[in-house]
Write an enzyme that holds these catalytic residues in place. Structure first.
Site, PDB file in Angstrom:
ATOM      1  N   GLY A  14      36.897  57.126  32.523  1.00  0.00           N
ATOM      2  CA  GLY A  14      37.900  56.179  33.025  1.00  0.00           C
ATOM      3  C   GLY A  14      39.291  56.566  32.548  1.00  0.00           C
TER       4      GLY A  14
ATOM      5  N   LEU B 150      44.225  51.583  30.554  1.00  0.00           N
ATOM      6  CA  LEU B 150      44.096  51.873  29.113  1.00  0.00           C
ATOM      7  C   LEU B 150      43.705  53.333  28.888  1.00  0.00           C
ATOM      8  CD1 LEU B 150      43.981  50.861  26.191  1.00  0.00           C
ATOM      9  CD2 LEU B 150      41.645  50.086  26.632  1.00  0.00           C
TER      10      LEU B 150
ATOM     11  N   ASP C  59      37.289  61.231  35.121  1.00  0.00           N
ATOM     12  CA  ASP C  59      37.338  60.068  36.014  1.00  0.00           C
ATOM     13  C   ASP C  59      36.852  60.523  37.385  1.00  0.00           C
ATOM     14  OD1 ASP C  59      39.552  57.279  35.682  1.00  0.00           O
ATOM     15  OD2 ASP C  59      37.966  57.548  37.179  1.00  0.00           O
TER      16      ASP C  59
ATOM     17  N   TYR D   9      32.061  41.016  35.956  1.00  0.00           N
ATOM     18  CA  TYR D   9      32.652  41.922  34.946  1.00  0.00           C
ATOM     19  C   TYR D   9      32.357  41.373  33.543  1.00  0.00           C
ATOM     20  CZ  TYR D   9      36.586  43.621  32.061  1.00  0.00           C
ATOM     21  OH  TYR D   9      37.378  44.130  31.062  1.00  0.00           O
TER      22      TYR D   9
ATOM     23  N   ILE E 114      46.069  43.546  28.714  1.00  0.00           N
ATOM     24  CA  ILE E 114      46.873  44.619  28.110  1.00  0.00           C
ATOM     25  C   ILE E 114      48.130  44.850  28.940  1.00  0.00           C
ATOM     26  CG2 ILE E 114      46.931  47.064  27.491  1.00  0.00           C
ATOM     27  CD1 ILE E 114      43.924  46.898  26.966  1.00  0.00           C
TER      28      ILE E 114
HETATM   29  C1  VAH Z   1      41.003  42.013  33.506  1.00  0.00           C
HETATM   30  N1  VAH Z   1      42.720  43.263  32.273  1.00  0.00           N
HETATM   31  O1  VAH Z   1      41.876  41.247  33.826  1.00  0.00           O
HETATM   32  C2  VAH Z   1      41.304  42.959  32.354  1.00  0.00           C
HETATM   33  C3  VAH Z   1      40.890  42.306  31.074  1.00  0.00           C
HETATM   34  C4  VAH Z   1      41.193  40.277  29.699  1.00  0.00           C
HETATM   35  C5  VAH Z   1      41.505  40.911  30.937  1.00  0.00           C
HETATM   36  O2  VAH Z   1      39.531  42.275  30.955  1.00  0.00           O
HETATM   37  O3  VAH Z   1      39.928  42.027  34.041  1.00  0.00           O
END
Ligand code: VAH
Length: 314
Positions: free
Chosen positions: A6, A11, A32, A137, A167
């Site tokens: 990735g 990140l 990637d 997720y 982030i």
């Molecule tokens: C998302 N930036 O929004 C990621 C992260 C806490 C957020 O897991 O899915």
């Protein structure tokens, strides 16, 4: 040598550059599904859901550490739930199995505040809250945390993990997350365009400046193994803020900056997440301490993005 999966992500791309600086361009393999243009360093196209491809690259490149950043994030992940589960879990299983079989020294696995659901204390959410995530997720990350703990306990694989907040960095664009608004808002301000926010003004979320997120990752990976008391994933936080607060922080530098709030499906995701995080275990075990607050981050984001867009203009 170090492998980053990735490596073109928000990140992954910044972590790759930091690892190259630390270990040398020829000791870091970025991988990637697609390559960044103007990428400098060693790159390999690897689909991490393909065990043989991953194993071949690990052996060929004499990999001793893996940073597994490849995943489908919260918002995009909701578009095709079973595919998100398949990709996020299959790639993790492959990384864990290849690491176990070939004696990889250390593995980094990113988790997320997305593992928490709306039935936990949402202010200063504790490390050991129960995990009932609302997105696929988040489900894959909560399950992944238990898998990495299993591989540590059963096989002694040194896997370490951080539950990242949203982030925010100037070096890369996020893709498919629910916190992506907090990066886009800075770009719109510097381009002197109005900003349309997909979350309500008062939606408080835990966030972290990219430089703090990178430093947390390195500090965790450098900590002595016996200092690590959490083998699922560490709560880590930099700050918490709402769209309104980041807007006002930017307005100090851009008085004419305008915002409109048009919440979409990501509002429900954000409403299920913590407002702030208790990261006392990270503080205790490996002396975590954030260095950036909202105004300091805003100053740097604006400065760096102005330089970026001016460079493009020329
Ligand atoms: C998302 N930036 O929004 C990621 C992260 C806490 C957020 O897991 O899915």
């Amino acid at each position: 040598n170090i492998l980053v999966t990735g490596a073109t992500g928000q990140l992954g791309s910044v972590l790759t550059k930091m690892l190259q600086r630390k270990h040398g361009l020829n000791n870091v393999i970025a991988s990637d599904l697609k390559k960044q243009e103007h990428f400098e360093g060693l790159f390999e196209f690897i689909d991490v859901t393909d065990f043989d491809a991953l194993q071949e690259s690990v052996l060929k490149n004499e990999i001793t550490e893996i940073y597994h950043l490849a995943a489908i994030l919260s918002a995009n992940g909701e578009k095709n739930p079973l595919n998100t589960w398949d990709v996020n879990m299959k790639s993790l299983f492959n990384v864990l199995e290849v690491s176990r079989i070939h004696g990889i020294n250390k593995v980094f696995y990113p988790s997320s505040i997305a593992v928490f659901g709306d039935n936990v204390k949402r202010v200063a959410t504790p490390q050991s809250s129960n995990l009932t995530p609302s997105t696929v997720y988040g489900i894959s990350k909560a399950s992944g945390e238990n898998w990495v703990n299993y591989y540590y306990t059963k096989y002694g694989l040194d896997v370490r993990s951080i539950r990242y907040p949203g982030i925010i960095g100037y070096q890369s664009m996020p893709s498919g997350g629910t916190t992506d608004y907090a990066v886009d808002i800075y770009h719109k301000a510097v381009k002197q365009e109005p900003f349309e926010c997909f979350l309500e003004a008062s939606t408080e979320l835990p966030m972290i400046f990219m430089d703090d997120a990178i430093r947390a990752t390195i500090e965790l990976m450098n900590a002595p193994s016996e200092a690590i008391s959490v083998r699922t994933s560490y709560n880590v936080s930099g700050m918490s803020f709402t769209p309104k607060q980041v807007f006002h922080s930017i307005q100090k530098l851009y008085p004419d900056f305008e915002i409109k709030y048009k919440p979409d499906f990501r509002q429900d995701i954000a409403n299920s997440w913590p407002k702030s995080i208790d990261d006392s275990f990270a503080k205790k075990d490996w002396r975590w301490k954030p260095e950036y607050d909202l105004d300091r981050m805003t100053t740097i984001m604006i400065k760096k993005l102005r330089a970026h867009y001016n460079a493009i203009k020329i």
